[in-house]
Design an enzyme around this catalytic site. Structure first.
Site, PDB file in Angstrom:
ATOM      1  N   ALA A  67       0.847  -1.202   0.000  1.00 28.99           N
ATOM      2  CA  ALA A  67       0.000   0.000   0.000  1.00 28.99           C
ATOM      3  C   ALA A  67       0.876   1.243   0.000  1.00 28.99           C
ATOM      4  CB  ALA A  67      -0.891  -0.003   1.241  1.00 28.99           C
ATOM      5  N   GLY A 116       1.048  -5.105   1.012  1.00 28.83           N
ATOM      6  CA  GLY A 116      -0.064  -5.318   0.077  1.00 28.83           C
ATOM      7  C   GLY A 116       0.366  -6.043  -1.196  1.00 28.83           C
ATOM      8  N   GLU A 119       0.044  -9.494  -0.225  1.00 29.19           N
ATOM      9  CA  GLU A 119      -1.393  -9.818  -0.136  1.00 29.19           C
ATOM     10  C   GLU A 119      -2.015 -10.007  -1.516  1.00 29.19           C
ATOM     11  OE1 GLU A 119      -1.979  -6.383   2.471  1.00 29.19           O
ATOM     12  OE2 GLU A 119      -3.107  -7.701   3.790  1.00 29.19           O
ATOM     13  N   GLU A 139       4.117  -4.925   7.353  1.00 26.06           N
ATOM     14  CA  GLU A 139       3.275  -3.926   8.032  1.00 26.06           C
ATOM     15  C   GLU A 139       3.673  -3.694   9.481  1.00 26.06           C
ATOM     16  OE1 GLU A 139       2.201  -6.529   6.263  1.00 26.06           O
ATOM     17  OE2 GLU A 139       0.693  -5.884   4.795  1.00 26.06           O
TER      18      GLU A 139
HETATM   19  N1  COA Z   1       4.513   3.328  -0.318  1.00 27.32           N
HETATM   20  C1  COA Z   1       4.929   4.484  -0.877  1.00 27.32           C
HETATM   21  N2  COA Z   1       6.153   4.652  -1.404  1.00 27.32           N
HETATM   22  C2  COA Z   1       6.992   3.607  -1.373  1.00 27.32           C
HETATM   23  C3  COA Z   1       6.621   2.372  -0.804  1.00 27.32           C
HETATM   24  C4  COA Z   1       5.322   2.243  -0.276  1.00 27.32           C
HETATM   25  N3  COA Z   1       4.863   1.106   0.250  1.00 27.32           N
HETATM   26  N4  COA Z   1       7.676   1.522  -0.899  1.00 27.32           N
HETATM   27  C5  COA Z   1       8.653   2.198  -1.513  1.00 27.32           C
HETATM   28  N5  COA Z   1       8.242   3.454  -1.803  1.00 27.32           N
HETATM   29  C6  COA Z   1       9.004   4.503  -2.499  1.00 27.32           C
HETATM   30  C7  COA Z   1      10.085   5.092  -1.623  1.00 27.32           C
HETATM   31  O1  COA Z   1       9.564   6.100  -0.768  1.00 27.32           O
HETATM   32  C8  COA Z   1      11.031   5.640  -2.669  1.00 27.32           C
HETATM   33  O2  COA Z   1      10.479   6.830  -3.179  1.00 27.32           O
HETATM   34  P1  COA Z   1      11.435   8.134  -3.406  1.00 27.32           P
HETATM   35  O3  COA Z   1      12.519   7.648  -4.344  1.00 27.32           O
HETATM   36  O4  COA Z   1      10.523   9.151  -4.020  1.00 27.32           O
HETATM   37  O5  COA Z   1      11.979   8.498  -2.066  1.00 27.32           O
HETATM   38  C9  COA Z   1      10.941   4.616  -3.776  1.00 27.32           C
HETATM   39  O6  COA Z   1       9.703   3.942  -3.590  1.00 27.32           O
HETATM   40  C10 COA Z   1      12.066   3.591  -3.729  1.00 27.32           C
HETATM   41  O7  COA Z   1      12.060   2.986  -2.439  1.00 27.32           O
HETATM   42  P2  COA Z   1      13.376   2.875  -1.507  1.00 27.32           P
HETATM   43  O8  COA Z   1      12.920   2.735  -0.096  1.00 27.32           O
HETATM   44  O9  COA Z   1      14.305   3.998  -1.826  1.00 27.32           O
HETATM   45  O10 COA Z   1      14.007   1.505  -2.056  1.00 27.32           O
HETATM   46  P3  COA Z   1      14.920   0.493  -1.229  1.00 27.32           P
HETATM   47  O11 COA Z   1      15.384  -0.520  -2.208  1.00 27.32           O
HETATM   48  O12 COA Z   1      15.934   1.225  -0.438  1.00 27.32           O
HETATM   49  O13 COA Z   1      13.928  -0.219  -0.172  1.00 27.32           O
HETATM   50  C11 COA Z   1      11.948  -1.391   0.521  1.00 27.32           C
HETATM   51  C12 COA Z   1      12.913  -1.073  -0.647  1.00 27.32           C
HETATM   52  C13 COA Z   1      10.796  -2.193  -0.052  1.00 27.32           C
HETATM   53  C14 COA Z   1      12.682  -2.187   1.593  1.00 27.32           C
HETATM   54  C15 COA Z   1      11.426  -0.075   1.134  1.00 27.32           C
HETATM   55  O14 COA Z   1      11.016   0.784   0.076  1.00 27.32           O
HETATM   56  C16 COA Z   1      10.264  -0.282   2.044  1.00 27.32           C
HETATM   57  O15 COA Z   1      10.456  -0.695   3.168  1.00 27.32           O
HETATM   58  N6  COA Z   1       9.021   0.056   1.591  1.00 27.32           N
HETATM   59  C17 COA Z   1       7.850  -0.072   2.396  1.00 27.32           C
HETATM   60  C18 COA Z   1       7.347  -1.501   2.403  1.00 27.32           C
HETATM   61  C19 COA Z   1       6.156  -1.635   3.317  1.00 27.32           C
HETATM   62  O16 COA Z   1       6.228  -1.358   4.501  1.00 27.32           O
HETATM   63  N7  COA Z   1       5.028  -2.034   2.752  1.00 27.32           N
HETATM   64  C20 COA Z   1       3.828  -2.227   3.504  1.00 27.32           C
HETATM   65  C21 COA Z   1       2.942  -1.059   3.362  1.00 27.32           C
HETATM   66  S1  COA Z   1       1.472  -1.269   4.371  1.00 27.32           S
END
Ligand code: COA
Length: 265
Positions: A67, A116, A119, A139
């Site tokens: 999400a 998500g 999911e 999450e």
């Molecule tokens: N929602 C919104 N934006 C997201 C996102 C999410 N779930 N996951 C990644 N992004 C965005 C980041 O903010 C970043 O945007 P920016 O370049 O404008 O700052 C871009 O996607 C790249 O992500 P980044 O975190 O820089 O990549 P990474 O390889 O260092 O890390 C993850 C990858 C997946 C580990 C990390 O992005 C993350 O933890 N995301 C959230 C995952 C999560 O908690 N999902 C559950 C949501 S309920």
């Protein structure tokens, strides 16, 4: 045919449709705009009789990072009613629609599938994962619980204790473990995941579509039913299939020692 609905790309050439999650700069985070475009694509696909199977994948290095956190932050700040209406409900509607869709939907998990994104894989009918794909019930690290059906589907799929461990720890797990848990059907080399998934979808698209749909419906509706209710669901599905041309043709072809010619009727 190519149809770019901003955050998704819908393509179909023949009997298989390909839906690509298309926000690579945000790791295909599931914004409400993306969810709306996905739902609209499914509406079109359901009505298009020429499409008989669907593949879902992500553009870029992610399947989906879940999400859209930036989008749901203000909704969470506003309170439970706003967070449920603006964030949980659209996601639950999407996964429910995918899970109960009358044509097979197969995930080609090309990269990370977090929150998500995981999911969505849970809700698809089948999934092939790249050997490089990584999954996480992420999450918990945000202080929230899965909200697109993940607290309900994962325990049903992988068992209660495995689901509890994954949801409470948020730990990352590789494609091989997703396979052992039954979350994906197969793990394939990363550079072959889309082609292999398309091949599988094509094979399914050549099966009799009314029968495929009846089987999906019986499995889906029976999963949560007591066995006697499930058997009644199976009976009703079979009764719908018996009069179809394809069922008659399939059985007749076997008896006459020839290949069946299914016509989707
Ligand atoms: N929602 C919104 N934006 C997201 C996102 C999410 N779930 N996951 C990644 N992004 C965005 C980041 O903010 C970043 O945007 P920016 O370049 O404008 O700052 C871009 O996607 C790249 O992500 P980044 O975190 O820089 O990549 P990474 O390889 O260092 O890390 C993850 C990858 C997946 C580990 C990390 O992005 C993350 O933890 N995301 C959230 C995952 C999560 O908690 N999902 C559950 C949501 S309920």
């Amino acid at each position: 045919m190519l149809n770019v609905r901003s955050s998704i790309i819908l393509e179909h050439d023949g009997s298989v449709a390909l839906i690509q999650l298309n926000r690579p700069g945000k790791l295909n985070a599931l914004s409400n705009e993306l969810i709306g475009a996905f739902m609209a694509a499914l509406d079109d696909i359901e009505l298009d009789r020429s499409i008989r199977a669907i593949v879902v994948t992500g553009v870029g290095r992610a399947f989906s990072a879940g999400a859209d956190i930036s989008e749901f932050q203000p909704e969470m700040e506003a309170g439970p009613a706003e967070a449920i209406a603006g964030f949980l409900r659209p996601g639950q509607r999407l996964t429910r629609r995918v899970e109960s869709f009358p044509k097979p939907i197969i995930a080609a998990v090309n990269g990370l599938a977090f929150g998500g994104g995981c999911e969505l894989v849970e809700a698809t009918h089948m999934a092939l994962a790249a050997d490089t794909a990584i999954f996480s019930k992420a999450e918990i690290h945000l202080g929230i619980i899965p909200t697109f059906g993940g607290t309900q589907r994962l325990p049903r799929h992988v068992g209660r204790k495995a689901a509890i461990e994954l949801i409470l720890s948020g730990r990352r797990f590789p494609a091989g473990e997703a396979f052992r848990l039954g979350l994906v059907n197969r793990v394939v080399p990363a550079d072959a995941v889309l082609a292999e998934t398309m091949k599988l979808a094509l094979e399914l698209s050549e099966m009799p579509p009314l029968t495929i749909s009846a089987a999906l419906s019986a499995i889906h509706r029976g999963m949560d039913a007591a066995i006697d209710d499930g058997l009644a669901i199976e009976e009703a599905a079979f009764a719908r299939i018996v009069p179809t041309s394809d069922a008659r043709e399939g059985v007749a072809a076997f008896v006459e020692k020839r290949s069946p010619r299914f016509q989707g009727r």
